[in-house]
Design a protein around this motif. Structure first.
Motif, PDB file in Angstrom:
ATOM      1  N   LYS A 144       0.789  -1.112   0.177  1.00 49.92           N
ATOM      2  CA  LYS A 144      -0.034   0.084   0.011  1.00 49.92           C
ATOM      3  C   LYS A 144       0.947   1.423   0.060  1.00 49.92           C
ATOM      4  N   ILE A 145       2.057   1.307   0.723  1.00 41.57           N
ATOM      5  CA  ILE A 145       2.892   2.493   0.895  1.00 41.57           C
ATOM      6  C   ILE A 145       3.487   2.556  -0.561  1.00 41.57           C
ATOM      7  N   ILE A 146       3.987   1.391  -1.241  1.00 45.81           N
ATOM      8  CA  ILE A 146       4.524   1.683  -2.378  1.00 45.81           C
ATOM      9  C   ILE A 146       3.465   2.094  -3.512  1.00 45.81           C
ATOM     10  N   LYS A 147       2.336   1.804  -3.311  1.00 42.38           N
ATOM     11  CA  LYS A 147       1.142   2.159  -4.379  1.00 42.38           C
ATOM     12  C   LYS A 147       0.857   3.879  -4.279  1.00 42.38           C
ATOM     13  N   LYS A 148       0.894   4.238  -3.189  1.00 47.88           N
ATOM     14  CA  LYS A 148       0.543   5.888  -2.985  1.00 47.88           C
ATOM     15  C   LYS A 148       1.706   6.652  -2.708  1.00 47.88           C
ATOM     16  N   GLN A 149       2.974   6.400  -3.000  1.00 39.60           N
ATOM     17  CA  GLN A 149       3.931   7.026  -2.688  1.00 39.60           C
ATOM     18  C   GLN A 149       4.099   8.350  -3.908  1.00 39.60           C
ATOM     19  N   LEU A 150       3.568   8.321  -5.072  1.00 35.72           N
ATOM     20  CA  LEU A 150       3.844   9.033  -5.992  1.00 35.72           C
ATOM     21  C   LEU A 150       3.161  10.556  -5.741  1.00 35.72           C
ATOM     22  N   ASP A 151       2.007  10.611  -5.174  1.00 39.00           N
ATOM     23  CA  ASP A 151       1.596  11.811  -4.925  1.00 39.00           C
ATOM     24  C   ASP A 151       1.512  12.061  -3.164  1.00 39.00           C
ATOM     25  N   PRO A 152       1.639  13.286  -2.912  1.00 40.30           N
ATOM     26  CA  PRO A 152       1.562  13.430  -1.433  1.00 40.30           C
ATOM     27  C   PRO A 152       0.209  13.216  -0.851  1.00 40.30           C
ATOM     28  N   GLU A 153      -0.936  13.811  -1.597  1.00 41.57           N
ATOM     29  CA  GLU A 153      -2.273  13.560  -1.216  1.00 41.57           C
ATOM     30  C   GLU A 153      -2.592  12.102  -1.118  1.00 41.57           C
ATOM     31  N   GLY A 154      -2.078  11.640  -2.154  1.00 36.02           N
ATOM     32  CA  GLY A 154      -2.369  10.114  -1.907  1.00 36.02           C
ATOM     33  C   GLY A 154      -1.521   9.427  -1.052  1.00 36.02           C
ATOM     34  N   GLN A 155      -0.349   9.844  -0.652  1.00 31.49           N
ATOM     35  CA  GLN A 155       0.405   9.176   0.637  1.00 31.49           C
ATOM     36  C   GLN A 155      -0.211   9.400   1.824  1.00 31.49           C
ATOM     37  N   GLN A 156      -0.991  10.723   1.876  1.00 29.31           N
ATOM     38  CA  GLN A 156      -1.701  11.111   3.220  1.00 29.31           C
ATOM     39  C   GLN A 156      -2.729  10.413   3.147  1.00 29.31           C
ATOM     40  N   ALA A 157      -3.565  10.241   2.276  1.00 37.45           N
ATOM     41  CA  ALA A 157      -4.671   9.484   2.284  1.00 37.45           C
ATOM     42  C   ALA A 157      -4.363   7.879   2.747  1.00 37.45           C
ATOM     43  N   LEU A 158      -3.340   7.575   2.043  1.00 33.52           N
ATOM     44  CA  LEU A 158      -2.692   6.049   2.451  1.00 33.52           C
ATOM     45  C   LEU A 158      -2.451   5.906   3.757  1.00 33.52           C
ATOM     46  N   ILE A 159      -1.671   6.932   4.231  1.00 35.22           N
ATOM     47  CA  ILE A 159      -1.366   6.738   5.834  1.00 35.22           C
ATOM     48  C   ILE A 159      -2.720   7.084   6.798  1.00 35.22           C
ATOM     49  N   ASN A 160      -3.638   7.546   6.307  1.00 32.40           N
ATOM     50  CA  ASN A 160      -4.619   7.849   6.980  1.00 32.40           C
ATOM     51  C   ASN A 160      -5.623   6.324   6.990  1.00 32.40           C
ATOM     52  N   SER A 161      -5.715   5.945   5.561  1.00 29.83           N
ATOM     53  CA  SER A 161      -6.531   4.631   5.491  1.00 29.83           C
ATOM     54  C   SER A 161      -5.864   3.742   6.398  1.00 29.83           C
ATOM     55  N   TYR A 162      -4.526   3.664   6.438  1.00 25.29           N
ATOM     56  CA  TYR A 162      -3.662   2.461   7.326  1.00 25.29           C
ATOM     57  C   TYR A 162      -4.049   2.699   8.382  1.00 25.29           C
ATOM     58  N   ILE A 163      -3.907   3.909   8.954  1.00 25.22           N
ATOM     59  CA  ILE A 163      -4.218   4.226  10.329  1.00 25.22           C
ATOM     60  C   ILE A 163      -5.702   3.648  10.763  1.00 25.22           C
ATOM     61  N   GLU A 164      -6.404   4.194   9.948  1.00 22.87           N
ATOM     62  CA  GLU A 164      -7.856   3.738  10.202  1.00 22.87           C
ATOM     63  C   GLU A 164      -7.965   2.167  10.161  1.00 22.87           C
ATOM     64  N   GLY A 165      -7.516   1.638   9.158  1.00 25.70           N
ATOM     65  CA  GLY A 165      -7.300   0.123   9.110  1.00 25.70           C
ATOM     66  C   GLY A 165      -6.796  -0.410  10.158  1.00 25.70           C
ATOM     67  N   LEU A 166      -5.824   0.317  10.720  1.00 20.03           N
ATOM     68  CA  LEU A 166      -5.123  -0.298  11.941  1.00 20.03           C
ATOM     69  C   LEU A 166      -5.972  -0.429  13.088  1.00 20.03           C
ATOM     70  N   GLY A 167      -6.492   1.040  13.223  1.00 17.67           N
ATOM     71  CA  GLY A 167      -7.661   1.246  14.294  1.00 17.67           C
ATOM     72  C   GLY A 167      -8.547   0.100  14.288  1.00 17.67           C
ATOM     73  N   LYS A 168      -9.413  -0.058  13.214  1.00 12.60           N
ATOM     74  CA  LYS A 168     -10.434  -1.023  13.015  1.00 12.60           C
ATOM     75  C   LYS A 168      -9.717  -2.312  13.224  1.00 12.60           C
ATOM     76  N   HIS A 169      -8.526  -2.718  12.838  1.00 17.51           N
ATOM     77  CA  HIS A 169      -8.037  -4.012  13.020  1.00 17.51           C
ATOM     78  C   HIS A 169      -7.950  -4.195  14.560  1.00 17.51           C
ATOM     79  N   GLU A 170      -7.553  -3.116  15.117  1.00 21.25           N
ATOM     80  CA  GLU A 170      -7.234  -3.293  16.667  1.00 21.25           C
ATOM     81  C   GLU A 170      -8.569  -3.504  17.593  1.00 21.25           C
ATOM     82  N   SER A 171      -9.418  -2.629  16.802  1.00 23.00           N
ATOM     83  CA  SER A 171     -10.719  -2.901  17.764  1.00 23.00           C
ATOM     84  C   SER A 171     -11.558  -4.210  17.596  1.00 23.00           C
TER      85      SER A 171
END
Lengths: 171, 238
Positions: A144-171
């Motif tokens: 996922k990191i590699i996929k969204k590395q080209l644009d910063p928005e995309g990177q931001q979104a990626l990180i967010n989604s990741y964090i979200e997913g992490l939080g989801k995963h955690e809960s």
């Protein structure tokens, strides 16, 4: 009175003497036949019988005392035997109890060991699963990191989604 | 007790009828006594058999008292018969006295010396015969010279004295008893009226009882001496 005693005066009463002797002998013979022989025979028989009875009584008394001795011996023997049997039974019971207890202990130990092994196995399995999960997740994150590395928005979104997913995963 | 005696001559032998009748009666009484008591002989004795056995034991005891060992058994019957015969003969005259005319027909046969000496002679003859049988003729003859040859005449003489004393002792006792009994009886009958019966009766009574006692003792003595004489002949000198 005594004149007839004098030999020659009126003759010795030879006839009387013969008469006395013969009648006495006849009397003796008749008594022998009628009473003496049967009675002395019977007395002899009785003496024999009494002697026999005494002998047999002695014998039976001996036998009885022998039997009593035998019985006494057998009784003491059986008493000994009974106590032997009881002590044997006690001993074998003790032995059996010991073996049962030790068997049970062994079994319990065996079970314990098995359980411990199972637990260890499970733990290992779980650890392995977790490891492969972590690897998968890392790979996903990396991709996922590699996929969204080209644009910063995309990177931001990626990180967010990741964090979200992490939080989801955690809960 | 008439002095003259009824006699009969037969085959050249003189018989005294009174003696013979008394002897037959005595024999019959003894026979009946023994016969009636020995009817039911059983291993378990009762009644008459007990009496007879007691008598046999008694006479056997007399014989065994002097004759030692196995010889005693052979003379038991003789002693038994002799004892009963003399006992009954002694008592016979005390109870029965049959007098016909001058003659007394039934009395104690042992009150006559002929009878007692004949019995004594039988005993002595039996003793000598048993001695010869037991020791043999040689041993029998030898016993006369014991303990020393000097004793030979004494020993021979003794045979006659034994024979005479045995017979005359019995005769004397019984004859005297009967004689006195007769005298006491004549005291009563020949005395002064009825009063003589009063004092004669207790004397007669007492003397009769005493005669019964004497008769029994004499029968015992006769049998005892008989067995003593036999034992003297039978026993071998040590």
């Amino acid at each position: 009175m005594l004149s007839h005693l004098i030999i020659g005066a009126s003759g010795l009463y030879l006839g009387d003497m013969l008469f006395i002797a013969i009648s006495f002998i006849i009397l003796m013979a008749v008594i022998a036949k009628v009473a003496w022989n049967p009675i002395t025979k019977m007395m002899g028989d009785r003496a024999d019988k009494i002697a026999n009875d005494i002998d047999s009584a002695q014998k039976s008394r001996q036998e009885a005392s022998d039997l009593a001795d035998q019985r006494r011996e057998a009784l003491s023997h059986s008493r000994q035997e009974a106590s032997d049997i009881v002590s044997d039974a006690k001993q074998s019971g003790e032995q059996q109890r010991a073996t049962i207890v030790s068997d049970a202990q062994n079994e319990a130990a065996q079970y314990k060991q098995n359980a411990r092994k199972d637990i260890e196995q499970e733990r290992q399995d779980a650890l392995k699963n977790v490891q492969s999960d972590v690897a998968d997740i890392s790979v996903q994150i990396a991709s996922k990191i590699i996929k969204k590395q080209l644009d910063p928005e995309g990177q931001q979104a990626l990180i967010n989604s990741y964090i979200e997913g992490l939080g989801k995963h955690e809960s | 007790m008439g002095d003259p005696v009824p006699t009969v001559k037969f085959l050249g032998l003189t018989f005294n009828i009174a003696n013979d009748i008394s002897i037959v009666i005595t024999c019959l009484i003894v026979f009946l006594f023994v016969f009636l008591l020995s009817r039911h002989i059983a291993l378990k004795p009762k009644g008459g058999q007990n009496v007879l056995e007691w008598l046999i034991e008694f006479t056997n005891g007399i014989v065994k008292g002097s004759i030692k060992g196995n010889d005693a058994g052979r003379f038991g019957l003789y002693a038994f018969t002799l004892f009963l015969f003399i006992f009954v003969a002694n008592q016979l005259g005390l109870f029965i006295h049959v007098q016909v005319g001058d003659y007394t027909y039934v009395k104690s046969p042992t009150a006559d010396p002929i009878v007692t000496l004949t019995l004594s002679f039988m005993t002595v003859a039996l003793a000598h015969a048993a001695g010869v049988q037991k020791q043999g003729m040689k041993g029998y003859l030898k016993s006369y010279t014991s303990p020393f040859l000097v004793f030979l005449p004494i020993n021979i003489f003794e045979q006659f004295t034994d024979f005479l004393t045995l017979g005359l002792r019995l005769f004397g006792n019984i004859f005297a008893g009967e004689m006195l009994l007769g005298k006491v009886a004549s005291l009563a009958t020949g005395g002064s009226g009825w009063f003589s019966y009063v004092y004669a009766f207790p004397i007669e009574f007492l003397w009769q009882g005493f005669s019964v006692f004497i008769g029994s003792v004499q029968a015992f003595v006769f049998v005892t001496l008989t067995s003593v004489y036999i034992s003297q002949k039978v026993s071998t000198e040590e």
